[in-house]
Structure formats: structure tokens, C-alpha cells
Write an enzyme that holds these catalytic residues in place. Structure first.
Site, PDB file in Angstrom:
ATOM      1  N   LYS A 128       3.168   9.277  23.297  1.00  0.00           N
ATOM      2  CA  LYS A 128       2.182   8.819  22.318  1.00  0.00           C
ATOM      3  C   LYS A 128       2.691   7.559  21.595  1.00  0.00           C
ATOM      4  O   LYS A 128       3.887   7.222  21.707  1.00  0.00           O
ATOM      5  CB  LYS A 128       1.910   9.963  21.332  1.00  0.00           C
ATOM      6  CG  LYS A 128       1.315  11.208  22.011  1.00  0.00           C
ATOM      7  CD  LYS A 128       1.086  12.336  21.009  1.00  0.00           C
ATOM      8  CE  LYS A 128       0.430  13.540  21.671  1.00  0.00           C
ATOM      9  NZ  LYS A 128       0.138  14.624  20.689  1.00  0.00           N
ATOM     10  N   TYR A 156      -9.329  14.338  24.499  1.00  0.00           N
ATOM     11  CA  TYR A 156      -9.202  15.423  23.519  1.00  0.00           C
ATOM     12  C   TYR A 156     -10.556  16.093  23.218  1.00  0.00           C
ATOM     13  O   TYR A 156     -10.721  16.684  22.151  1.00  0.00           O
ATOM     14  CB  TYR A 156      -8.568  14.897  22.232  1.00  0.00           C
ATOM     15  CG  TYR A 156      -7.054  14.743  22.326  1.00  0.00           C
ATOM     16  CD1 TYR A 156      -6.236  15.821  22.659  1.00  0.00           C
ATOM     17  CD2 TYR A 156      -6.431  13.529  22.044  1.00  0.00           C
ATOM     18  CE1 TYR A 156      -4.852  15.689  22.736  1.00  0.00           C
ATOM     19  CE2 TYR A 156      -5.039  13.390  22.110  1.00  0.00           C
ATOM     20  CZ  TYR A 156      -4.263  14.476  22.459  1.00  0.00           C
ATOM     21  OH  TYR A 156      -2.891  14.350  22.520  1.00  0.00           O
ATOM     22  N   ASN A 172       3.747  14.027  16.927  1.00  0.00           N
ATOM     23  CA  ASN A 172       4.606  14.852  17.797  1.00  0.00           C
ATOM     24  C   ASN A 172       4.940  14.200  19.144  1.00  0.00           C
ATOM     25  O   ASN A 172       5.323  14.882  20.092  1.00  0.00           O
ATOM     26  CB  ASN A 172       4.035  16.266  17.953  1.00  0.00           C
ATOM     27  CG  ASN A 172       2.687  16.298  18.627  1.00  0.00           C
ATOM     28  OD1 ASN A 172       2.156  15.250  18.993  1.00  0.00           O
ATOM     29  ND2 ASN A 172       2.138  17.484  18.819  1.00  0.00           N
ATOM     30  N   HIS A 186       2.374  14.164  24.860  1.00  0.00           N
ATOM     31  CA  HIS A 186       1.333  15.069  25.350  1.00  0.00           C
ATOM     32  C   HIS A 186       1.751  15.642  26.703  1.00  0.00           C
ATOM     33  O   HIS A 186       2.358  14.936  27.508  1.00  0.00           O
ATOM     34  CB  HIS A 186       0.007  14.321  25.536  1.00  0.00           C
ATOM     35  CG  HIS A 186      -0.995  15.113  26.322  1.00  0.00           C
ATOM     36  ND1 HIS A 186      -1.787  16.078  25.732  1.00  0.00           N
ATOM     37  CD2 HIS A 186      -1.288  15.139  27.651  1.00  0.00           C
ATOM     38  CE1 HIS A 186      -2.535  16.650  26.674  1.00  0.00           C
ATOM     39  NE2 HIS A 186      -2.249  16.097  27.847  1.00  0.00           N
ATOM     40  N   GLU A 233      -7.126  15.702  33.524  1.00  0.00           N
ATOM     41  CA  GLU A 233      -6.485  14.591  32.801  1.00  0.00           C
ATOM     42  C   GLU A 233      -5.989  13.518  33.767  1.00  0.00           C
ATOM     43  O   GLU A 233      -6.127  12.321  33.500  1.00  0.00           O
ATOM     44  CB  GLU A 233      -5.357  15.132  31.930  1.00  0.00           C
ATOM     45  CG  GLU A 233      -5.880  15.969  30.777  1.00  0.00           C
ATOM     46  CD  GLU A 233      -4.826  16.787  30.034  1.00  0.00           C
ATOM     47  OE1 GLU A 233      -5.200  17.525  29.107  1.00  0.00           O
ATOM     48  OE2 GLU A 233      -3.626  16.678  30.380  1.00  0.00           O
TER      49      GLU A 233
HETATM   50  P1  IDP Z   1      -0.661  20.253  22.356  1.00  0.00           P
HETATM   51  O1  IDP Z   1      -0.510  18.737  22.270  1.00  0.00           O
HETATM   52  O2  IDP Z   1       0.649  20.947  22.114  1.00  0.00           O
HETATM   53  O3  IDP Z   1      -1.353  20.679  23.619  1.00  0.00           O
HETATM   54  P2  IDP Z   1      -3.187  20.757  20.985  1.00  0.00           P
HETATM   55  O4  IDP Z   1      -3.523  21.976  20.225  1.00  0.00           O
HETATM   56  O5  IDP Z   1      -3.849  20.535  22.298  1.00  0.00           O
HETATM   57  O6  IDP Z   1      -1.581  20.705  21.126  1.00  0.00           O
HETATM   58  O7  IDP Z   1      -3.475  19.524  20.026  1.00  0.00           O
HETATM   59  C1  IDP Z   1      -3.478  18.223  20.529  1.00  0.00           C
HETATM   60  C2  IDP Z   1      -2.766  17.318  19.559  1.00  0.00           C
HETATM   61  O8  IDP Z   1      -3.494  17.282  18.342  1.00  0.00           O
HETATM   62  C3  IDP Z   1      -1.361  17.768  19.136  1.00  0.00           C
HETATM   63  O9  IDP Z   1      -0.367  17.418  20.075  1.00  0.00           O
HETATM   64  C4  IDP Z   1      -1.212  17.010  17.846  1.00  0.00           C
HETATM   65  O10 IDP Z   1      -0.922  15.620  18.083  1.00  0.00           O
HETATM   66  C5  IDP Z   1      -2.616  17.100  17.256  1.00  0.00           C
HETATM   67  N1  IDP Z   1      -2.736  18.238  16.351  1.00  0.00           N
HETATM   68  C6  IDP Z   1      -2.846  19.539  16.652  1.00  0.00           C
HETATM   69  N2  IDP Z   1      -2.941  20.309  15.558  1.00  0.00           N
HETATM   70  C7  IDP Z   1      -2.890  19.441  14.518  1.00  0.00           C
HETATM   71  C8  IDP Z   1      -2.939  19.607  13.098  1.00  0.00           C
HETATM   72  O11 IDP Z   1      -3.041  20.728  12.573  1.00  0.00           O
HETATM   73  N3  IDP Z   1      -2.863  18.472  12.352  1.00  0.00           N
HETATM   74  C9  IDP Z   1      -2.746  17.221  12.894  1.00  0.00           C
HETATM   75  N4  IDP Z   1      -2.695  17.026  14.214  1.00  0.00           N
HETATM   76  C10 IDP Z   1      -2.771  18.115  15.032  1.00  0.00           C
HETATM   77 MG    MG Z   2      -3.280  20.403  24.289  1.00  0.00          MG
END
Ligand code: IDP
Ligand code: MG
Length: 153
Positions: A13, A53, A116, A119, A130
């Protein structure tokens, strides 16, 4: 082994790119023994990121997530190997870096869920979706690694 060989979509990212973590992250997948199939450094469009997303479109953080993901370039990749979807997720750690174990990418390299750095596809189905969203078929490179017999028995 052939039957369970999979491909997964991994993307570094904008925060991972800006923080100079591309080499460290690519190194982990490469040294594990997974094979690189495709790699593209790009500024993703909002349309592409919204589509990527789409399952999260009703979540409160969705607009901020799309803004974050479009705030700079990303390194989009396809990696291949035995169980690479599941193992890739293990290598990433939990969605929230605070819940991620040391030794994982998120556990070692970042702090907040909204920053974080990486992805990874969460299932073979979403990986296939994807990969076709981010790459054209001709961008996927097939070759046999000379290390193959030293990685798989
Ligand atoms: P993942 O990336 O571990 O698959 P997902 O639930 O698919 O997690 O969420 C996609 C992305 O959305 C996360 O990697 C993160 O960047 C963002 N995200 C998820 N939950 C939150 C939140 O509570 N606050 C802000 N960003 C979030
Ligand atoms: Mg995800």
C-alpha cells in the site's frame, strides 16, 4: 502438488511504498520460496480501488480507505505456490497490526489498522477476482523456477 498450487494478489500500500518497505516485503515472499508471477508499480485510480474493496462499501471506513489507497503509488504483485493464499495471509498477520504476531509483516512493520502497509487476498476466489482486476492475462508470467525441486518434494 500441482493441484494445490495457487496464485494470490499481494499489494504494498502507499504507506509501505513511502516508508521504503517494498524490498523487505518482496524479500519475505521470495525467500519463502513463492514464485513471482507479476509485478506492477502504479498509481491506482479511485475506480479501481473502489472496485477492489467493493465488499467493504458499506463500512464507515470505506471512503477513508479508498483515499488512503489512492494517496500514492502501490506495488501490485501476483505470487504463486502451494497454499500461497492462506500462507500469504499468515505472513501478513492480522488486519489490525496490534493483533499481529511478531514475525509477521504487519506485526513487525506497522502499528495502526488504517496504515497496515499491505494487502493480501483472503481466499482463492477473491485472489482470482483481484488478479483479473489488476492484471491483464498477458502480464502474468509463467516460468519454471530452477529452485522448484529444492522447494517442493
Ligand atoms: P484485510 O486487509 O486484512 O483483508 P479487510 O477487513 O479486508 O482486512 O479490510 C481491508 C482494509 O481496510 C484493511 O487492510 C485496512 O487497511 C482497512 N480497514 C479495515 N478495518 C478498518 C478500520 O476499522 N479502520 C480503518 N481501516 C480499516
Ligand atoms: Mg480483505
Amino acid at each position: 502438488m500441482a493441484a494445490k498450487t495457487e496464485r494470490t494478489f499481494i499489494a504494498i500500500k502507499p504507506d509501505g511504498v513511502q516508508r521504503g518497505l517494498m524490498g523487505e516485503i518482496v524479500k519475505r515472499f521470495e525467500q519463502k520460496g513463492f514464485r513471482l508471477v507479476a509485478m506492477k508499480f502504479l498509481q491506482a485510480s479511485e475506480d479501481l480501488l473502489k472496485q477492489h474493496y467493493i465488499d467493504l462499501k458499506d463500512r464507515p471506513f470505506y471512503p477513508g480507505l479508498v483515499k488512503y489507497m489512492s494517496s500514492g503509488p502501490v506495488l501490485a504483485m501476483v505470487w504463486e505456490g502451494l497454499n500461497v493464499v492462506k500462507t500469504g495471509r499468515v505472513m501478513l498477520g492480522e488486519t489490525n497490526p496490534a493483533d499481529s504476531k511478531p514475525g509477521t509483516i504487519r506485526g513487525d512493520l506497522c502499528i495502526e489498522v488504517g496504515r497496515n502497509i499491505i494487502h493480501g487476498s483472503d481466499s482463492v476466489d477473491s485472489a482470482n477476482k483481484e488478479i483479473s482486476l489488476w492484471f491483464k492475462p498477458e502480464e502474468l508470467v509463467s516460468f519454471k523456477s530452477c529452485a522448484h525441486e529444492w522447494i517442493y518434494e
